[in-house]
Design a protein around this motif. Structure first.
Motif, PDB file in Angstrom:
ATOM      1  N   LEU A  39      66.209  24.193   5.762  1.00 30.93           N
ATOM      2  CA  LEU A  39      65.716  24.864   5.987  1.00 30.93           C
ATOM      3  C   LEU A  39      66.099  24.782   7.768  1.00 30.93           C
ATOM      4  O   LEU A  39      66.337  25.944   8.238  1.00 30.93           O
ATOM      5  N   LEU A  40      66.260  23.778   8.190  1.00 33.80           N
ATOM      6  CA  LEU A  40      66.722  23.820  10.081  1.00 33.80           C
ATOM      7  C   LEU A  40      67.957  24.521  10.281  1.00 33.80           C
ATOM      8  O   LEU A  40      68.283  25.330  11.020  1.00 33.80           O
ATOM      9  N   ILE A  41      68.845  24.279   9.148  1.00 35.07           N
ATOM     10  CA  ILE A  41      70.288  24.739   9.436  1.00 35.07           C
ATOM     11  C   ILE A  41      70.019  26.221   8.304  1.00 35.07           C
ATOM     12  O   ILE A  41      70.667  27.247   9.981  1.00 35.07           O
ATOM     13  N   ILE A  42      69.282  26.628   7.984  1.00 34.41           N
ATOM     14  CA  ILE A  42      69.302  27.867   7.435  1.00 34.41           C
ATOM     15  C   ILE A  42      68.885  28.934   8.595  1.00 34.41           C
ATOM     16  O   ILE A  42      69.064  30.028   9.434  1.00 34.41           O
ATOM     17  N   PHE A  43      66.700  28.244   8.596  1.00 33.29           N
ATOM     18  CA  PHE A  43      66.910  29.170  10.608  1.00 33.29           C
ATOM     19  C   PHE A  43      67.423  29.048  11.623  1.00 33.29           C
ATOM     20  O   PHE A  43      68.067  30.280  12.709  1.00 33.29           O
ATOM     21  N   MET A  44      69.157  28.258  11.878  1.00 33.18           N
ATOM     22  CA  MET A  44      69.317  28.171  13.131  1.00 33.18           C
ATOM     23  C   MET A  44      70.682  28.831  13.134  1.00 33.18           C
ATOM     24  O   MET A  44      71.261  29.648  13.832  1.00 33.18           O
ATOM     25  N   ILE A  64      54.380   7.573  -0.404  1.00 34.12           N
ATOM     26  CA  ILE A  64      54.920   8.680  -1.156  1.00 34.12           C
ATOM     27  C   ILE A  64      56.566   8.709  -0.466  1.00 34.12           C
ATOM     28  O   ILE A  64      56.916   8.236   0.754  1.00 34.12           O
ATOM     29  N   ASN A  65      57.347   9.019  -1.385  1.00 31.57           N
ATOM     30  CA  ASN A  65      59.243   9.396  -1.718  1.00 31.57           C
ATOM     31  C   ASN A  65      58.864  10.297  -0.614  1.00 31.57           C
ATOM     32  O   ASN A  65      58.828  11.532  -1.117  1.00 31.57           O
ATOM     33  N   VAL A  66      59.738   9.758   0.847  1.00 34.48           N
ATOM     34  CA  VAL A  66      59.527  11.686   1.388  1.00 34.48           C
ATOM     35  C   VAL A  66      60.930  11.720   1.843  1.00 34.48           C
ATOM     36  O   VAL A  66      61.499  12.782   2.396  1.00 34.48           O
ATOM     37  N   VAL A  67      62.127  10.899   0.862  1.00 37.07           N
ATOM     38  CA  VAL A  67      63.270  12.021   0.867  1.00 37.07           C
ATOM     39  C   VAL A  67      63.463  12.863   0.436  1.00 37.07           C
ATOM     40  O   VAL A  67      64.551  13.772   1.238  1.00 37.07           O
ATOM     41  N   PRO A  68      63.241  13.619  -0.541  1.00 37.41           N
ATOM     42  CA  PRO A  68      63.365  15.036  -0.848  1.00 37.41           C
ATOM     43  C   PRO A  68      62.568  16.067   0.093  1.00 37.41           C
ATOM     44  O   PRO A  68      63.514  16.958   0.476  1.00 37.41           O
ATOM     45  N   PHE A  69      61.281  15.356   0.516  1.00 37.22           N
ATOM     46  CA  PHE A  69      61.093  16.334   1.599  1.00 37.22           C
ATOM     47  C   PHE A  69      62.006  16.126   2.871  1.00 37.22           C
ATOM     48  O   PHE A  69      61.777  17.672   3.545  1.00 37.22           O
ATOM     49  N   ILE A  70      63.073  15.447   3.756  1.00 36.00           N
ATOM     50  CA  ILE A  70      63.092  15.300   4.673  1.00 36.00           C
ATOM     51  C   ILE A  70      64.726  16.008   4.212  1.00 36.00           C
ATOM     52  O   ILE A  70      65.362  16.257   5.465  1.00 36.00           O
ATOM     53  N   ASP A  71      65.310  16.022   3.043  1.00 34.59           N
ATOM     54  CA  ASP A  71      65.788  17.104   2.654  1.00 34.59           C
ATOM     55  C   ASP A  71      65.879  18.701   2.973  1.00 34.59           C
ATOM     56  O   ASP A  71      67.068  18.942   3.322  1.00 34.59           O
ATOM     57  N   VAL A  72      64.993  18.526   2.350  1.00 29.50           N
ATOM     58  CA  VAL A  72      64.425  20.143   2.008  1.00 29.50           C
ATOM     59  C   VAL A  72      64.432  21.053   3.438  1.00 29.50           C
ATOM     60  O   VAL A  72      64.437  21.765   2.920  1.00 29.50           O
ATOM     61  N   MET A  73      63.898  19.984   4.692  1.00 35.46           N
ATOM     62  CA  MET A  73      63.491  20.597   5.974  1.00 35.46           C
ATOM     63  C   MET A  73      64.358  20.375   6.576  1.00 35.46           C
ATOM     64  O   MET A  73      64.572  20.805   7.211  1.00 35.46           O
ATOM     65  N   LEU A  74      65.369  19.762   5.870  1.00 26.70           N
ATOM     66  CA  LEU A  74      66.956  19.429   6.865  1.00 26.70           C
ATOM     67  C   LEU A  74      67.632  21.062   6.791  1.00 26.70           C
ATOM     68  O   LEU A  74      68.629  21.898   7.713  1.00 26.70           O
TER      69      LEU A  74
END
Length: 144
Positions: free
Chosen positions: A29-34, A17-27
């Motif tokens: 979201l992390l910035i938004i929540f921070m 599975i290509n996880v690069v788009p998943f990591i981008d979305v998670m980062l």
């Protein structure tokens, strides 16, 4: 009689599975929540007294009952509305919570300018609702 088809090697399909788009979305979201987490302020704006004390360890989410400087009572049940509530209604709601989960901690946030009588009346109502221990919330003193 081998045909030309056997000479070519077939590519094997990759099941990774290509996880690069998943990591981008998670980062993102992390910035938004921070950024938004410090802006979120639950409860009523209360000026807490400055007292040095040891923090307590909570096992469950506490029920926080607040008294503002005007003597109005509020209860924090996880919803965002900040309407004053009558003392009898606080007792009824706390009874329902304590019967469902007897280990739910109940905390009182009292404004510095609230009268002693208002805090004691609230604590008496909470004890009448079946709360064995009522905690008081305070701010640590500022180092000047």
């Amino acid at each position: 009689m081998q045909g030309p088809y056997n000479r070519r090697k077939r590519r094997k399909l990759s099941s990774e599975i290509n996880v690069v788009p998943f990591i981008d979305v998670m980062l993102v979201l992390l910035i938004i929540f921070m950024i938004t987490a410090p802006m979120m302020n639950q409860g009523v704006d209360v000026e807490l007294p400055k007292v040095s004390s040891e923090p307590i360890e909570n096992q469950a989410d506490p029920v926080i009952v607040s008294v503002d400087k005007a003597g109005q009572y509020y209860i924090n049940l996880g919803d965002d509305h900040e309407k004053p509530i009558e003392l009898d209604e606080i007792g009824d709601q706390v009874v329902k919570i304590v019967t469902r989960n007897p280990k739910t901690p109940v905390m009182v946030r009292g404004d510095t300018n609230a009268t002693y009588g208002q805090i004691v009346t609230l604590m008496s109502t909470l004890q009448g609702a079946g709360v064995p221990n009522v905690g008081l919330i305070s701010d640590p003193p500022s180092a000047n």
